[in-house]
Design an enzyme around this catalytic site. Sequence first.
Site, PDB file in Angstrom:
ATOM      1  N   TYR A  99       0.841  -1.195   0.000  1.00 30.53           N
ATOM      2  CA  TYR A  99       0.000   0.000   0.000  1.00 30.53           C
ATOM      3  C   TYR A  99       0.885   1.257   0.000  1.00 30.53           C
ATOM      4  CZ  TYR A  99      -3.035   3.675   1.723  1.00 30.53           C
ATOM      5  OH  TYR A  99      -3.694   4.872   1.878  1.00 30.53           O
ATOM      6  N   LYS A 196     -11.438  -1.619   6.071  1.00 24.49           N
ATOM      7  CA  LYS A 196     -11.775  -2.366   4.859  1.00 24.49           C
ATOM      8  C   LYS A 196     -12.756  -3.492   5.185  1.00 24.49           C
ATOM      9  CE  LYS A 196      -8.940   0.554   3.036  1.00 24.49           C
ATOM     10  NZ  LYS A 196      -7.781   0.798   3.818  1.00 24.49           N
TER      11      LYS A 196
END
Length: 380
Positions: A99, A196
């Site tokens: 990420y 998430k």
Amino acid sequence: MKFNTKTIHGGQHNVDPAYGAVMPPIYQTSTYSQTTPGGHKGYEYSRSGNPTRTALENAFASLENGKFGLAFSSGLAAIDAVLKLLKPGDEVVSTNDLYGGSYRLFTKIYQDFGIKFHFVGMQDASAIEKHINKNTKLLWVETPTNPMMNIIDIKACAVLSKKHNLLLAVDNTFATPYLQQPLEIGADIVMHSATKYLGGHSDVVIGALIVKDEKLAERLYFIQNASGAVCGPQDSFLVLRGIKTLHIRMQRHCENGKAIAEYLTSHPKIEKVYWPGLPSHPNHEIAKKQMKDFGGMISFTTKGNIMADAIKVVERLKIFTLAESLGGVESLAGHPASMTHASIPKVEREKTGVVDSLIRLSVGIEDIDDLIADLKQALG
Ligand code: P1T
């Protein structure tokens, strides 16, 4: 207790001894009364602890088969706490495809504090050991990686971490504990952006760390309290609620992910599809070994590698929303080169495959026919 029961009950017994509320109450308070200095019922100030946050932390620990859970104000705050275990001069071996925000935290903040990072294609386990030396303290693994969906062999990393006396931390955001439980195969720390799949509804930002070792938990709790990046009780409640349906959401994410990966593979305008469930995926065998299924995250490139083509596709989508983030019930599409991974220099990101035509999908749990029809019209 089996996993599908743990999502609903794990760590949640006796949450409300006062009235027997089935859901943990939202303790919206910053402080707690004391009868005498230090005389309290386990909580004195909500940075140090809050009963709703404790319920969430217990749920995190239960899902990952850990002993201790810690909840933070974001995934990055959780990663930040792990890095604070280190000292200047220490070195970290991390995956080279991760990420963009994690990369930014490593290179733009912690590098300046004297910590050295080695970014390695960790899906080739033999490449990792070359970067380990006497200063190495931490292996940072993300699997599947964001956004290239590489799969890193957690067991092989655990062997290395034991051999060289390192901490092994796994960012389990993409897989969730429904698909893989890194602590069970030798990791020391599991990290989540609970923003998430664990939250699951795109309505909250939270991070998690889960460990088994008591000393490590104590140190991380000290850092959590001393640095103060904790989450509030309302947000803790939302993630607790989300976790209750994690198993059924993940089942549908995986089914829809498979159907879309197969559809994209056969589409004439698509160059490459990155989804670990495809037999053509270079790490498919490791994925089969360490994951229960393959998830709902898919990346693909359009033929010709033209940025304008990829942008046109994401702009045309109607059910998929063009947005950062992932893991919610609704489908999202993103353009990593200009969005989530824009903080990685172009030459670096292109080395790992994050080219201008790469599109990332977070496949939601809508009807699969509508999702495929949406992709068809956008690609048409
Ligand atoms: O956004 P935050 O809750 O701070 O979590 C950071 C983070 C950590 N690890 C992984 C694998 C992630 O995907 C993220 C956040 N990712 C996005 C916002 C994204 O769109 O990829």
